[in-house]
Design a protein around this motif. Structure first.
Motif, short mmCIF file in Angstrom:
data_model
loop_
_atom_site.label_atom_id
_atom_site.label_comp_id
_atom_site.label_asym_id
_atom_site.label_seq_id
_atom_site.Cartn_x
_atom_site.Cartn_y
_atom_site.Cartn_z
N LEU A 47 36.82 36.14 0.08
CA LEU A 47 37.53 35.88 1.33
C LEU A 47 37.29 36.99 2.35
O LEU A 47 37.14 36.72 3.55
N LEU A 48 37.25 38.23 1.90
CA LEU A 48 36.97 39.32 2.82
C LEU A 48 35.53 39.25 3.34
O LEU A 48 35.26 39.57 4.49
N THR A 49 34.61 38.82 2.48
CA THR A 49 33.23 38.66 2.92
C THR A 49 33.12 37.56 3.97
O THR A 49 32.39 37.69 4.96
N VAL A 50 33.84 36.46 3.76
CA VAL A 50 33.86 35.37 4.75
C VAL A 50 34.40 35.89 6.08
O VAL A 50 33.83 35.62 7.15
N ALA A 51 35.48 36.65 6.04
CA ALA A 51 36.06 37.20 7.27
C ALA A 51 35.13 38.22 7.91
O ALA A 51 35.01 38.30 9.15
N PHE A 52 34.43 39.00 7.10
CA PHE A 52 33.45 39.96 7.60
C PHE A 52 32.33 39.25 8.35
O PHE A 52 31.94 39.64 9.45
N ALA A 53 31.84 38.16 7.76
CA ALA A 53 30.76 37.40 8.39
C ALA A 53 31.23 36.73 9.68
O ALA A 53 30.44 36.55 10.61
N ALA A 54 32.52 36.37 9.73
CA ALA A 54 33.05 35.68 10.91
C ALA A 54 33.05 36.55 12.16
O ALA A 54 33.23 36.05 13.27
N GLN A 55 32.83 37.87 11.99
CA GLN A 55 32.74 38.74 13.16
C GLN A 55 31.50 38.41 14.01
O GLN A 55 31.41 38.81 15.17
N GLY A 56 30.52 37.75 13.38
CA GLY A 56 29.32 37.35 14.10
C GLY A 56 28.34 38.48 14.33
O GLY A 56 27.61 38.49 15.32
N ARG A 57 28.27 39.42 13.41
CA ARG A 57 27.35 40.53 13.53
C ARG A 57 26.76 40.83 12.15
O ARG A 57 27.27 40.36 11.14
N GLY A 58 25.71 41.58 12.11
CA GLY A 58 25.12 41.95 10.82
C GLY A 58 25.94 43.00 10.12
O GLY A 58 27.01 43.42 10.59
N ALA A 114 25.35 34.45 -4.31
CA ALA A 114 25.57 33.29 -3.44
C ALA A 114 25.80 33.71 -1.99
O ALA A 114 25.25 33.11 -1.06
N CYS A 115 26.62 34.75 -1.81
CA CYS A 115 26.88 35.24 -0.45
C CYS A 115 25.62 35.84 0.17
O CYS A 115 25.37 35.68 1.37
N ALA A 116 24.83 36.53 -0.65
CA ALA A 116 23.58 37.11 -0.14
C ALA A 116 22.66 36.03 0.39
O ALA A 116 22.04 36.19 1.45
N VAL A 117 22.57 34.91 -0.32
CA VAL A 117 21.70 33.82 0.10
C VAL A 117 22.20 33.18 1.39
O VAL A 117 21.44 32.96 2.34
N GLU A 118 23.50 32.90 1.44
CA GLU A 118 24.04 32.20 2.61
C GLU A 118 24.12 33.06 3.86
O GLU A 118 24.04 32.55 4.97
N LEU A 119 24.28 34.37 3.69
CA LEU A 119 24.50 35.24 4.84
C LEU A 119 23.25 35.98 5.29
O LEU A 119 23.30 36.72 6.28
N SER A 178 22.30 35.67 8.82
CA SER A 178 23.23 36.31 9.75
C SER A 178 23.02 37.81 9.81
O SER A 178 23.78 38.52 10.50
N GLY A 179 22.02 38.31 9.09
CA GLY A 179 21.75 39.75 9.10
C GLY A 179 22.70 40.53 8.22
O GLY A 179 22.86 41.74 8.41
N ILE A 180 23.31 39.87 7.25
CA ILE A 180 24.25 40.54 6.35
C ILE A 180 23.64 40.61 4.96
O ILE A 180 23.22 39.60 4.39
N ARG A 181 23.58 41.83 4.44
CA ARG A 181 23.12 42.03 3.07
C ARG A 181 24.33 42.16 2.15
O ARG A 181 25.31 42.81 2.49
N VAL A 182 24.26 41.53 0.97
CA VAL A 182 25.37 41.57 0.01
C VAL A 182 24.82 41.98 -1.34
O VAL A 182 23.95 41.31 -1.91
#
Length: 265
Positions: free
Chosen positions: A118-129, A163-168, A171-175
């Protein structure tokens, strides 16, 4: 000149989480610590600000709260957008299967798996890498008595990392994740007996790990030096996953190599 990042660390009041918060603070990054233990958390954040001249904030929160992801927005309001998320919080109660209840099982999954997602989802929702680092465990690959809920949660966290690494990625986000072996910490939340400590800390390097060694791995995974690394699980466990030195040779003398019916010298 390196630009200071804003790093949010869960479980920051003690143990590996505190070590991660300290490592990023020493690196010159601003730190928001998240934990349910208000006094210890606020004291650490104040110390990091004083010692390193960085900005810090304390967010007191029980990560079993299904709305825990909102802490990312609160942290951003205080110190600016979050650049790095370190999900270090985790609980590992000792519960034999015969004593397992739905409540005991669910709380471990809520804190150890659901909250990081959930925190990763919220982190990604910022719209930045940015970068996310999850703290897993050797328990993800090795079951142990009394820890069915904990081992399952860490195995799930490692898959959630991938899974988060693949989906994000787009968006420029590494997990990524760090999976420690046994780490020496004095934890009132997750205490262990001396007998357990002695048994679980056996590894080829012959010693328990230290929290700062896990934090160093998290710091690297969140850095530009790891810019081509995502979906990885870095095992910082003294070689425990590689194998064991506790076993003797499987035969009582060296076995000569036989080649084509002849014994090689």
């Amino acid at each position: 000149m390196t630009v200071a990042r804003h790093v949010l660390v869960t479980g920051a009041a003690g143990g590996v989480g505190a070590a991660c918060a300290a490592a990023f603070g020493a690196n010159g990054d601003h730190v928001t610590g998240v934990d349910a233990r208000a006094e210890q958390l606020e004291a650490l954040m104040a110390r990091l600000a004083s010692e390193h001249g960085v900005r810090t904030a304390a967010e007191v929160l029980d990560l079993a709260d299904p709305e825990c992801g909102a802490v990312v927005a609160r942290a951003a309001e205080r110190l600016g957008p979050v650049d790095v998320l370190v999900n270090a919080a985790g609980i590992y109660p000792a519960t034999p299967l015969a004593d397992m209840t739905a409540a005991a099982w669910d709380r471990v999954q809520q804190v150890n798996v659901r909250a990081p997602v959930l925190l990763t989802v919220a982190f990604a929702a910022q719209g930045r890498g940015g970068a996310v680092v999850n703290i897993s465990s050797g328990a993800a690959t090795r079951a142990r008595p009394g820890a069915a809920h904990y081992c399952t949660s860490k195995a799930a966290l490692e898959m959630a990392t991938k899974a988060c690494a693949v989906e994000l990625a787009s968006s420029g986000i590494r997990v990524n994740a760090v999976a420690p072996g046994f780490i020496t910490v004095d934890s009132p939340v997750n205490p262990v007996t001396d007998a357990y400590r002695d048994a679980v800390s056996r590894n080829p390097l012959g010693r328990p790990g230290e929290a700062h060694e896990v934090a160093a791995a998290a710091l690297w995974l969140a850095s530009d030096a790891a810019s081509f690394t995502t979906g990885a699980v870095l095992r910082v466990d003294g070689g425990a996953t590689a194998g064991t030195t506790d076993l003797p040779l499987h035969h009582d003398h060296a076995t000569p190599l036989q080649v084509g019916g002849e014994l090689a010298s």
